[in-house]
Design a protein around this motif. Structure first.
Motif: not given
Length: 458
Positions: A334-337, A366-367, A371-373, A401-403
């Motif tokens: 979960a994320y916000d800032t 930040v999220a 998530a990537r690792p 990052g999504i791409e």
């Protein structure tokens, strides 16, 4: 007017009186004597109780005193249902016009009780009554009570319901804000009168840091009740979805419930004895029931900013359900800032929600950094990202990052929101680029996400 049917004029005038009174009361709570007395005369003349005109009397109370009215509210405002009862002959047409007057009285009741919410402090009893009346309005719109306000997810929501749903949610949220919730929670008798809803859960989650003792215990009880109710519905939807292809390399279990009777008879027809009129069975045939399953990793990233509360609640519960499926490794962020890894508690949505911190802005990178690792085998990984994608940093580093994740082979599913009504708002910049990437934003209705996940994971 020359040649006009006086009976039609009478029916139309009665209906107009009721609707003019409704509009007057919605925009000005003060009674207008002429409209009130005229409406009372209409209601009494068509044999309906005067309580239908009193917004202080709940629909529940009215139905308890007049049980014959209960069925009249179901589907009351569904156009298709009304059209199905229409008739063209004169006698039936006259009955239909009379029914329209009756309908106007019933519609006025639910609309006035729900939308004339008043002002000032709200008690637990008043909130409970409003929630009950809102449930009757949802039934009138052809929905299950609670559905339009972003909570329980059941049957599909009709178009008119999707439009009214956000308004109901806003009114309920305002009523909750006007209630001295901390004092109510500290009193077990008052707390017991509260009905858990998305608006109430949001307020409890926001205020949980200021609660202690009895108030905190009652807040947790309400959250758990709501979580359990939503989980029951979502679990049913997951179970109803397709569960993968049959694995014919696994021999079928030779038990009676798997017996393929039709195939057994067909394969043994050569053993039919005409003289004895008897079929001799040499071999029994059984159905394959084993399904092909592949170990999969599901990474759910959910925006917990203020505009995404219902998505946070629904996705937390949904993640816990998928975590219970065999060979599915679920991670929840979960994320916000800031970002928080909620994976250790993914099996218990109640504990997960207690660790959220609703509010703040959107800082997707930040999220993504968290998530990537977690991606070890891209082609057996699905990443679900729930957000409106209105990012704090407008230079769009999140999309980069999504791409990259998508090109690595990860199945990426962007979701605008996860609600029962399906409404969603997504940053148009992101929406267009997701479409060009071949990963269009999934419908905001939670059933759409359930279908996408089940298709990939099983």
């Amino acid at each position: 007017m020359t040649g006009q049917n006086p009976e039609v004029t009478s029916y139309d005038s009665r209906r107009q009186v009721l609707y003019w009174r409704l509009l007057a009361r919605l925009f000005d709570p003060e009674e207008q004597a002429a409209l009130e007395s005229a409406s009372l005369a209409v209601v009494e003349d068509i044999g309906l109780p005067p309580a239908l005109l009193d917004p202080k009397v709940s629909v529940d109370s009215t139905v308890q005193r007049h049980p014959e009215l209960a069925a009249a509210f179901d589907g009351l405002m569904v156009p298709e249902q009304r059209a199905a009862t229409a008739s063209e002959d004169d006698s039936a047409g006259e009955r239909d016009r009379g029914e329209e007057v009756r309908r106007a009285a019933l519609v006025s009741k639910v609309l006035l009780n729900v939308f004339a919410a008043g002002s000032g402090t709200v008690t637990a009893g008043q909130l409970s009554q409003w929630q009950s009346d809102a449930g009757w309005l949802e039934r009138a719109l052809g929905c299950e009570p609670g559905t339009l306000r972003g909570g329980r997810t059941g049957r599909p929501v009709p178009e008119i319901g999707a439009e009214i749903g956000p308004e109901l949610g806003a009114i309920e949220a305002d009523l909750v804000r006007r209630m001295h919730l901390r004092e109510v929670l500290a009193d077990p008798a008052l707390a017991s009168r509260l009905t858990p809803s998305m608006s109430l859960i949001e307020q409890l989650l926001r205020d949980k840091g200021n609660l202690s003792g009895v108030a905190l215990a009652n807040a947790k009880s309400l959250i758990r009740r709501f979580v359990d109710e939503v989980a029951e519905v979502l679990r049913t939807q997951v179970e109803k979805s397709t569960v993968g292809a049959l694995d014919r390399s696994v021999p079928p279990k030779r038990v009676f419930r798997n017996l393929d009777l039709d195939r057994t008879i067909w394969k043994n027809l050569t053993n039919w004895s005409p003289e004895e009129e008897r079929l001799y069975v040499d071999r029994l045939y059984y159905r394959h029931t084993a399904r092909k399953t592949t170990p999969q990793r599901l990474i759910v990233v959910v925006d917990q900013s203020g505009s995404m509360v219902d998505s946070m609640v629904n996705c937390t519960i949904l993640a816990s359900i998928f975590a219970g499926l065999p060979k599915v490794d679920v991670h929840l962020i979960a994320y916000d800032t800031r970002a928080i890894d909620l994976t250790p508690w993914v099996d218990d949505p109640f504990e997960t929600l207690l660790r959220t911190n609703l509010g703040g802005g959107n800082d997707g990178p930040v999220a993504m950094a968290m998530a990537r690792p977690k991606i070890t085998e891209p082609r057996s990984t699905v990443m679900v990202w729930i957000s409106d994608f209105y990012e704090f940093d407008r230079s769009q580093p999140l999309f980069e990052g999504i791409e990259a994740v998508h090109r690595s082979g990860v199945k990426f599913i962007p979701v605008g929101s996860v609600t029962s009504s399906g409404r969603q708002e997504v940053n148009p910049w992101f929406r267009e680029r997701f479409k060009a990437l071949g990963t269009p934003v999934v419908s905001g209705h939670i059933r759409g996400l359930v279908h996408e996940l089940k298709t990939f994971l099983t």
